[in-house]
Design a protein around this motif. Sequence first.
Motif, mmCIF file in Angstrom:
data_model
loop_
_atom_site.group_PDB
_atom_site.id
_atom_site.type_symbol
_atom_site.label_atom_id
_atom_site.label_comp_id
_atom_site.label_asym_id
_atom_site.label_seq_id
_atom_site.Cartn_x
_atom_site.Cartn_y
_atom_site.Cartn_z
ATOM 1 N N ALA A 15 26.703 63.289 -52.700
ATOM 2 C CA ALA A 15 27.609 62.212 -52.285
ATOM 3 C C ALA A 15 27.779 62.178 -50.769
ATOM 4 C CB ALA A 15 28.961 62.377 -52.966
ATOM 5 N N ILE A 16 27.951 63.332 -50.160
ATOM 6 C CA ILE A 16 28.091 63.391 -48.698
ATOM 7 C C ILE A 16 26.816 62.920 -48.022
ATOM 8 C CG2 ILE A 16 28.361 64.966 -46.740
ATOM 9 C CD1 ILE A 16 30.332 66.564 -48.473
ATOM 10 N N SER A 17 25.669 63.352 -48.541
ATOM 11 C CA SER A 17 24.389 62.921 -47.970
ATOM 12 C C SER A 17 24.210 61.416 -48.103
ATOM 13 C CB SER A 17 23.234 63.640 -48.655
ATOM 14 O OG SER A 17 23.344 65.021 -48.479
ATOM 15 N N MET A 18 24.587 60.858 -49.233
ATOM 16 C CA MET A 18 24.452 59.421 -49.453
ATOM 17 C C MET A 18 25.370 58.633 -48.519
ATOM 18 S SD MET A 18 22.818 57.144 -50.908
ATOM 19 C CE MET A 18 22.134 57.395 -52.509
ATOM 20 N N SER A 23 25.738 55.059 -43.964
ATOM 21 C CA SER A 23 26.386 54.710 -42.695
ATOM 22 C C SER A 23 25.366 54.511 -41.588
ATOM 23 C CB SER A 23 27.375 55.793 -42.305
ATOM 24 O OG SER A 23 28.392 55.902 -43.252
ATOM 25 N N ILE A 24 24.382 55.389 -41.527
ATOM 26 C CA ILE A 24 23.359 55.269 -40.482
ATOM 27 C C ILE A 24 22.521 54.014 -40.704
ATOM 28 C CG2 ILE A 24 21.258 56.318 -39.567
ATOM 29 C CD1 ILE A 24 22.606 59.027 -39.970
ATOM 30 N N VAL A 72 25.339 58.120 -26.974
ATOM 31 C CA VAL A 72 26.029 57.970 -28.261
ATOM 32 C C VAL A 72 25.051 58.174 -29.420
ATOM 33 C CG1 VAL A 72 27.226 56.321 -29.751
ATOM 34 C CG2 VAL A 72 27.877 56.533 -27.362
ATOM 35 N N SER A 73 23.852 57.609 -29.316
ATOM 36 C CA SER A 73 22.887 57.778 -30.403
ATOM 37 C C SER A 73 22.442 59.224 -30.512
ATOM 38 C CB SER A 73 21.682 56.860 -30.200
ATOM 39 O OG SER A 73 20.992 57.214 -29.013
ATOM 40 N N ASP A 74 22.270 59.904 -29.381
ATOM 41 C CA ASP A 74 21.911 61.319 -29.408
ATOM 42 C C ASP A 74 23.037 62.141 -30.028
ATOM 43 O OD1 ASP A 74 20.228 63.579 -28.771
ATOM 44 O OD2 ASP A 74 21.662 64.037 -27.168
ATOM 45 N N LEU A 75 24.275 61.807 -29.678
ATOM 46 C CA LEU A 75 25.432 62.493 -30.247
ATOM 47 C C LEU A 75 25.508 62.269 -31.754
ATOM 48 C CD1 LEU A 75 28.050 64.114 -29.638
ATOM 49 C CD2 LEU A 75 29.190 61.904 -29.419
ATOM 50 N N LEU A 76 25.219 61.058 -32.200
ATOM 51 C CA LEU A 76 25.237 60.739 -33.627
ATOM 52 C C LEU A 76 24.173 61.536 -34.381
ATOM 53 C CD1 LEU A 76 26.347 58.907 -35.898
ATOM 54 C CD2 LEU A 76 24.530 57.310 -35.307
ATOM 55 N N VAL A 77 22.972 61.602 -33.827
ATOM 56 C CA VAL A 77 21.889 62.347 -34.478
ATOM 57 C C VAL A 77 22.226 63.830 -34.545
ATOM 58 C CG1 VAL A 77 19.479 63.067 -34.214
ATOM 59 C CG2 VAL A 77 20.100 60.678 -33.921
ATOM 60 N N ARG A 78 22.754 64.385 -33.475
ATOM 61 C CA ARG A 78 23.122 65.807 -33.474
ATOM 62 C C ARG A 78 24.249 66.087 -34.467
ATOM 63 N NH1 ARG A 78 23.028 67.820 -27.195
ATOM 64 N NH2 ARG A 78 20.837 67.350 -26.826
ATOM 65 N N SER A 79 25.214 65.180 -34.551
ATOM 66 C CA SER A 79 26.324 65.370 -35.496
ATOM 67 C C SER A 79 25.842 65.352 -36.939
ATOM 68 C CB SER A 79 27.372 64.278 -35.308
ATOM 69 O OG SER A 79 27.896 64.317 -34.009
ATOM 70 N N VAL A 80 24.940 64.451 -37.247
ATOM 71 C CA VAL A 80 24.392 64.391 -38.604
ATOM 72 C C VAL A 80 23.590 65.645 -38.903
ATOM 73 C CG1 VAL A 80 22.740 63.171 -40.081
ATOM 74 C CG2 VAL A 80 24.406 61.883 -38.747
ATOM 75 N N ARG A 81 22.826 66.120 -37.924
ATOM 76 C CA ARG A 81 22.037 67.338 -38.120
ATOM 77 C C ARG A 81 22.954 68.542 -38.381
ATOM 78 N NH1 ARG A 81 18.987 68.014 -33.275
ATOM 79 N NH2 ARG A 81 17.738 66.286 -34.044
ATOM 80 N N GLU A 86 25.472 72.413 -42.169
ATOM 81 C CA GLU A 86 26.678 73.047 -42.714
ATOM 82 C C GLU A 86 26.796 72.828 -44.218
ATOM 83 O OE1 GLU A 86 28.691 75.136 -41.171
ATOM 84 O OE2 GLU A 86 27.396 74.923 -39.435
ATOM 85 N N VAL A 87 26.447 71.638 -44.676
ATOM 86 C CA VAL A 87 26.509 71.369 -46.112
ATOM 87 C C VAL A 87 25.495 72.238 -46.852
ATOM 88 C CG1 VAL A 87 26.026 69.614 -47.875
ATOM 89 C CG2 VAL A 87 27.473 69.061 -45.927
#
Length: 109
Positions: A15-18, A23-24, A72-81, A86-87
């Motif tokens: 669910a978290i992955s979906m 969102s992306i 912002v896009s780099d920050l978004l990609v790093r946050s998702v990674r 962590e998951v």
Amino acid sequence: AVVVALIFASLVTAAISMIIFTSINELVSHSSKYKERVTAMSNWVIRWGGLLGLDISQESIAAGLMMHTAFVSDLLVRSVRVATEEVSNGFLMLLFTVYLLIGYHPDDR
């Protein structure tokens, strides 16, 4: 109980992955609207700068906005990674804990 916990953990991870994936995809599909909005905002800033007597060139604003967009896009990609790592680490820790609990028999002492 162990199988139910593993199935529940798998469902939560899925669910978290979906949610992240959706969102992306939505952000990417509406990128033209975001670009139009940023262009309109930069034109507004240039107009107000002209009214106040400030010399603001459109090229400098566009360059500054593009630098922030890349950040912002780099920050978004790093946050998702990081969130994905962590998951997956949490899921592995859950599996390890369940594995230890399956082998634990307090009556065997």
